[in-house]
Design a protein around this motif. Structure first.
Motif, PDB file in Angstrom:
ATOM      1  N   ALA A   7       0.831  -1.208   0.000  1.00  0.00           N
ATOM      2  CA  ALA A   7       0.000   0.000   0.000  1.00  0.00           C
ATOM      3  C   ALA A   7       0.868   1.262   0.000  1.00  0.00           C
ATOM      4  N   THR A   8       1.916   1.266   0.810  1.00  0.00           N
ATOM      5  CA  THR A   8       2.774   2.453   0.841  1.00  0.00           C
ATOM      6  C   THR A   8       3.529   2.612  -0.472  1.00  0.00           C
ATOM      7  N   PHE A   9       3.943   1.493  -1.084  1.00  0.00           N
ATOM      8  CA  PHE A   9       4.603   1.587  -2.382  1.00  0.00           C
ATOM      9  C   PHE A   9       3.641   2.122  -3.433  1.00  0.00           C
ATOM     10  N   ALA A  10       2.391   1.689  -3.399  1.00  0.00           N
ATOM     11  CA  ALA A  10       1.401   2.185  -4.357  1.00  0.00           C
ATOM     12  C   ALA A  10       1.217   3.695  -4.195  1.00  0.00           C
ATOM     13  N   CYS A  11       1.177   4.176  -2.966  1.00  0.00           N
ATOM     14  CA  CYS A  11       1.046   5.622  -2.727  1.00  0.00           C
ATOM     15  C   CYS A  11       2.248   6.379  -3.283  1.00  0.00           C
ATOM     16  N   ILE A  12       3.435   5.851  -3.049  1.00  0.00           N
ATOM     17  CA  ILE A  12       4.636   6.491  -3.578  1.00  0.00           C
ATOM     18  C   ILE A  12       4.614   6.473  -5.105  1.00  0.00           C
ATOM     19  N   HIS A  13       4.217   5.352  -5.676  1.00  0.00           N
ATOM     20  CA  HIS A  13       4.158   5.219  -7.135  1.00  0.00           C
ATOM     21  C   HIS A  13       3.204   6.261  -7.723  1.00  0.00           C
ATOM     22  N   PHE A  14       2.021   6.386  -7.157  1.00  0.00           N
ATOM     23  CA  PHE A  14       1.058   7.382  -7.640  1.00  0.00           C
ATOM     24  C   PHE A  14       1.610   8.794  -7.484  1.00  0.00           C
ATOM     25  N   ALA A  15       2.241   9.071  -6.344  1.00  0.00           N
ATOM     26  CA  ALA A  15       2.782  10.411  -6.110  1.00  0.00           C
ATOM     27  C   ALA A  15       3.893  10.749  -7.107  1.00  0.00           C
ATOM     28  N   VAL A  16       4.751   9.787  -7.388  1.00  0.00           N
ATOM     29  CA  VAL A  16       5.831  10.024  -8.339  1.00  0.00           C
ATOM     30  C   VAL A  16       5.265  10.226  -9.744  1.00  0.00           C
ATOM     31  N   ALA A  17       4.331   9.370 -10.154  1.00  0.00           N
ATOM     32  CA  ALA A  17       3.729   9.506 -11.486  1.00  0.00           C
ATOM     33  C   ALA A  17       3.025  10.858 -11.625  1.00  0.00           C
ATOM     34  N   PHE A  18       2.300  11.258 -10.601  1.00  0.00           N
ATOM     35  CA  PHE A  18       1.609  12.548 -10.624  1.00  0.00           C
ATOM     36  C   PHE A  18       2.609  13.694 -10.710  1.00  0.00           C
ATOM     37  N   SER A  19       3.635  13.653  -9.863  1.00  0.00           N
ATOM     38  CA  SER A  19       4.626  14.739  -9.816  1.00  0.00           C
ATOM     39  C   SER A  19       5.378  14.874 -11.130  1.00  0.00           C
ATOM     40  N   VAL A  20       5.824  13.753 -11.677  1.00  0.00           N
ATOM     41  CA  VAL A  20       6.564  13.800 -12.935  1.00  0.00           C
ATOM     42  C   VAL A  20       5.656  14.293 -14.056  1.00  0.00           C
ATOM     43  N   GLY A  21       4.427  13.788 -14.106  1.00  0.00           N
ATOM     44  CA  GLY A  21       3.488  14.242 -15.127  1.00  0.00           C
ATOM     45  C   GLY A  21       3.216  15.733 -15.033  1.00  0.00           C
ATOM     46  N   TRP A  22       3.043  16.224 -13.825  1.00  0.00           N
ATOM     47  CA  TRP A  22       2.781  17.655 -13.609  1.00  0.00           C
ATOM     48  C   TRP A  22       4.009  18.484 -13.996  1.00  0.00           C
ATOM     49  N   MET A  23       5.202  18.035 -13.550  1.00  0.00           N
ATOM     50  CA  MET A  23       6.415  18.797 -13.866  1.00  0.00           C
ATOM     51  C   MET A  23       6.694  18.827 -15.369  1.00  0.00           C
ATOM     52  N   VAL A  24       6.473  17.721 -16.043  1.00  0.00           N
ATOM     53  CA  VAL A  24       6.781  17.653 -17.469  1.00  0.00           C
ATOM     54  C   VAL A  24       5.780  18.447 -18.296  1.00  0.00           C
ATOM     55  N   THR A  25       4.495  18.370 -17.929  1.00  0.00           N
ATOM     56  CA  THR A  25       3.463  19.021 -18.740  1.00  0.00           C
ATOM     57  C   THR A  25       3.049  20.383 -18.205  1.00  0.00           C
TER      58      THR A  25
END
Length: 89
Positions: A7-25
């Motif tokens: 569960a904690t890995f899933a939260c980190i995964h979502f946070a990283v995907a969101f952050s990278v997507g936001w920073m790139v776009t």
């Protein structure tokens, strides 16, 4: 413990995907969409990866260590001739 770790890995995964997507776009909406889509695509890719490995392990003719030893410089940091530097004679 495994469930909590997952569960904690899933939260980190979502946070990283969101952050990278936001920073790139520059768009938090696109970052959010990527945070949802990327793990789904990654899950399918992992499933296919596992199926391929099951087939490899089932049909292999070499022991697994033979497959790993095909690239010793990558695993040991040594050149094929045993020297510490790939440029050494």
């Amino acid at each position: 413990m495994t469930e909590l770790k997952t569960a904690t890995f899933a939260c980190i995964h979502f946070a990283v995907a969101f952050s990278v997507g936001w920073m790139v776009t520059g768009s938090p909406v696109i970052g959010g969409v990527l945070a949802v889509i990327e793990p789904m695509v990654n899950t399918v890719a992992f499933y296919l990866h596992e199926r391929v490995w099951q087939r490899v392990l089932t049909n292999r003719k070499l022991p697994l260590r033979g497959i790993i030893l095909l690239a010793p410089p990558l695993l040991t940091g040594r050149a094929a001739n045993g020297s510490a530097s790939p440029d050494a004679p």
